[in-house]
Write an enzyme that holds these catalytic residues in place. Structure first.
Site, PDB file in Angstrom:
ATOM      1  N   LYS A 138      69.145  30.792  37.804  1.00 47.97           N
ATOM      2  CA  LYS A 138      68.838  30.549  39.215  1.00 47.97           C
ATOM      3  C   LYS A 138      67.356  30.217  39.331  1.00 47.97           C
ATOM      4  O   LYS A 138      66.504  31.044  39.004  1.00 47.97           O
ATOM      5  CB  LYS A 138      69.185  31.788  40.053  1.00 47.97           C
ATOM      6  CG  LYS A 138      69.086  31.550  41.558  1.00 47.97           C
ATOM      7  CD  LYS A 138      69.796  32.636  42.322  1.00 47.97           C
ATOM      8  CE  LYS A 138      69.555  32.544  43.819  1.00 47.97           C
ATOM      9  NZ  LYS A 138      70.216  33.628  44.535  1.00 47.97           N
ATOM     10  N   GLY A 151      65.202  23.278  44.159  1.00 50.55           N
ATOM     11  CA  GLY A 151      65.937  23.829  43.012  1.00 50.55           C
ATOM     12  C   GLY A 151      65.223  24.955  42.302  1.00 50.55           C
ATOM     13  O   GLY A 151      65.650  25.389  41.232  1.00 50.55           O
ATOM     14  N   ASP A 297      80.314  30.601  51.408  1.00 49.97           N
ATOM     15  CA  ASP A 297      79.841  30.149  50.096  1.00 49.97           C
ATOM     16  C   ASP A 297      79.160  31.290  49.341  1.00 49.97           C
ATOM     17  O   ASP A 297      78.813  31.148  48.173  1.00 49.97           O
ATOM     18  CB  ASP A 297      78.872  28.972  50.233  1.00 49.97           C
ATOM     19  CG  ASP A 297      77.704  29.286  51.146  1.00 49.97           C
ATOM     20  OD1 ASP A 297      77.945  29.685  52.299  1.00 49.97           O
ATOM     21  OD2 ASP A 297      76.545  29.161  50.712  1.00 49.97           O
TER      22      ASP A 297
END
Ligand code: AMP
Ligand code: MG
Length: 554
Positions: A138, A151, A297
């Site tokens: 992550k 990101g 999600d």
């Protein structure tokens, strides 16, 4: 952006001795495009994407339990190669890095495609304990799902994810795990409160570990686009790989794990997801965990706690509390609303898989309708256990639990301290003792001096509880041991994580593993930590960012 060619090595075999099996990417449809650009991706469960290397990977902390589970020795963890792999700088040919494609409902509204925007799985490994585990980085760079994001992840959020997932595991709450926390050596720009005050922060990468990172939203995206073929593939494969106990015994005849399964099997699977989610909600309520962003999600199909963002731990008992500033308006994801949101999210999942049922959705409806009872039974059992009782006695116990919820809100009362200290009440003498003496064992849980009414009402409740406990004729030592085994003494209070983050930001990451050491034994007495960590929120933490207020900006 560095290209694939800039990775340190393209060895055939990873230097950590991990055995990659990569079943997810072998079994399921891939995005045909290898272009790492932000876009809509249809007909695929994932996109192959290489992590973007970071400037100077450095190990800050790791979980020895997860390392052992995977078969990684401390010697290997300390190598530069380990930090390189865990930053995506070293990708060997036996890995198959990818970002998952999923959608989701955010704050009650359908948000379309989301996907792993800052997480890249290296692949799946066969762990030393015989289980299959996916390793996911992550903060390892952009993917086709990054939308406006970079990101990347920052140190503060990564410390919080690393510590909290391991703390949850030791508390016995289903969760994804964290193998390692590494500093990336890059700086990352963040506007922590979306107020125009962006600043550079230290970048970091957490390696998360779970049998699967599939979310409710993974199942919502295909039907939203009318793609029932891929929905069927994903459902069948999920059941065969992660819920194989639900399959008929002759299912082994299917060489193809994506071949359709019968609707009664899908219904049994959905019923199990309902059960697991209800159980997870009971566990969050027990330990005082508030997820903060229960979008579909962010709900795991395996019933694990997943995606640690602006989560928080209840200190003063307040069902309306939410740690997430983004949620401050509607308080949709407040502590007391989590069980209801679990049900709402399950309804979205049911809607998503309903097209596989040829019009007869009754089995799905039945499973969904069972949620309130499953959660309610789980809640009752949990309350019975935490109050040291032997078995649920029906309506009179519900009254006792409900009354406790009210009394705990008469004055700000620390939930963890209250429940942990209740076992110190002497059940035998409490009926004839003064109110002050009755409340003395739990008085530490009050943030301010309680009013006489609060003391009187609390004493009344404690006497009722003591009466009820005495009726069980359970030996004191047995009841006390049972209460201590279900009421944690040490949880990751919001300011505890913040102290460790401040120290790490100042260049000393040693506090991360020291904190993990305390959280390894949440039910133990650990007298050496009593005065430091078994305490109420200090005054400085009341309004401090990161302690009482968190955002999704991680
Ligand atoms: P979350 O609120 O963390 O569940 O994230 C919602 C969506 O935004 C997910 O698809 C994430 O992958 C994506 N996202 C969040 N932060 C970033 C980031 N820094 N860069 C790229 N995508 C992100
Ligand atoms: Mg998420």
């Amino acid at each position: 952006m560095p290209s694939t060619g800039s990775h340190a090595a393209a060895d055939d075999i990873n230097p950590l001795g991990l055995h990659f099996t990569n079943r997810f990417t072998t079994d399921l449809p891939a995005d045909p495009s290898a272009q790492n650009t932000r876009r809509q991706v249809s007909g695929a469960c994932f996109s192959r994407v290489e992590p973007t290397p970071t400037a100077a990977p450095r190990l800050l902390a790791y979980s020895s339990e997860v390392a052992q589970q995977l078969g990684l020795s401390p010697d290997i963890i300390e190598t530069n190669a380990f930090a390189s792999v865990m930053n995506g700088n070293l990708v060997s040919a036996d890995m198959d890095p990818y970002a998952m494609c999923y959608g989701g409902h955010q704050f009650g509204n359908w948000a379309g495609q989301l996907g792993d925007g800052r997480a890249i799985a290296l692949g799946e490994v066969l762990a030393a304990d015989g289980t299959h585990q996916t390793l996911q980085l992550k903060g390892s760079g952009p993917t086709p799902y990054s939308r406006q994001g970079d990101g990347r992840a920052v140190l503060r959020s990564s410390v919080r994810e690393f510590l909290c997932s391991e703390a949850m595991f030791h508390l016995g709450v289903p969760t994804t795990r964290a193998l390692s926390l590494t500093a990336s050596g890059d700086m990352v720009m963040r506007d922590m409160f979306y107020d125009g005050n962006a600043a550079l922060e230290t970048g970091a990468v957490v390696c998360r570990v779970a049998p699967s990172f599939l979310r409710f939203g993974s199942f919502e995206l295909f039907p939203s686009r009318g793609d029932l073929e891929n929905l069927s593939l994903l459902v069948a494969r999920t059941i065969r790989v992660h819920f194989s106990h639900l399959l008929p015994t002759d299912d082994g005849a299917h060489a193809d794990v994506t071949a359709p399964v019968e609707t009664n099997v899908i219904a049994a699977w959905f019923a199990e997801v309902v059960n697991r989610t209800a159980h997870l909600m009971v566990e969050w309520m027990r330990v005082g965990f508030v997820h903060g962003v229960m979008n579909t999600d962010n709900l795991s199909i395996l019933g694990l706690t997943i995606d640690y963002g602006p989560y928080g731990w209840l200190e003063g008992f307040d069902p309306n509390w939410t740690p997430n500033t983004t949620d401050a308006g509607g308080r949709r994801y407040r502590y007391g609303n989590q069980p209801a949101i679990g049900q709402w999210n399950l309804m979205q999942l049911a809607n998503a898989v309903a097209p596989l049922f040829d019009g007869d959705v009754e089995p799905l409806q039945q499973a969904l309708d069972a949620y309130p009872t499953t959660f309610g039974d789980g809640w009752n059992d949990m309350m019975v256990e935490r109050l040291g009782l032997v078995a649920f006695a029906g309506a009179s116990d519900n009254e006792l639990f409900g009354e406790l919820g009210r009394v705990l809100q008469l004055a700000e009362t620390d939930m963890t301290i209250f429940h942990r200290q209740l076992c110190n009440v002497d059940v035998a003498t409490v009926q004839s003792a003064t109110d002050e003496d009755v409340v003395a064992p739990i008085a530490d849980a009050w943030y301010d001096d309680p009013s006489p009414t609060t003391v009187a009402e609390m004493a009344t409740w404690i006497r009722k509880w003591a009466n009820r406990a005495a009726a069980d004729s359970r030996p004191d030592d047995e009841r006390i041991a049972a209460m201590k085994a279900t009421n944690p003494k040490y949880v990751l209070r919001n300011w505890m994580a913040q102290l460790v983050i401040d120290q790490a930001d100042a260049g000393d990451p040693s506090g991360i593993e020291t904190m993990l050491e305390v959280l390894r034994d949440p039910y133990g007495e650990q007298p050496e930590h009593h005065d430091t960590w078994f305490v109420k929120r200090p005054e400085w933490a009341r309004e401090r960012a990161g302690c009482s207020m968190l955002s999704c900006s991680s």
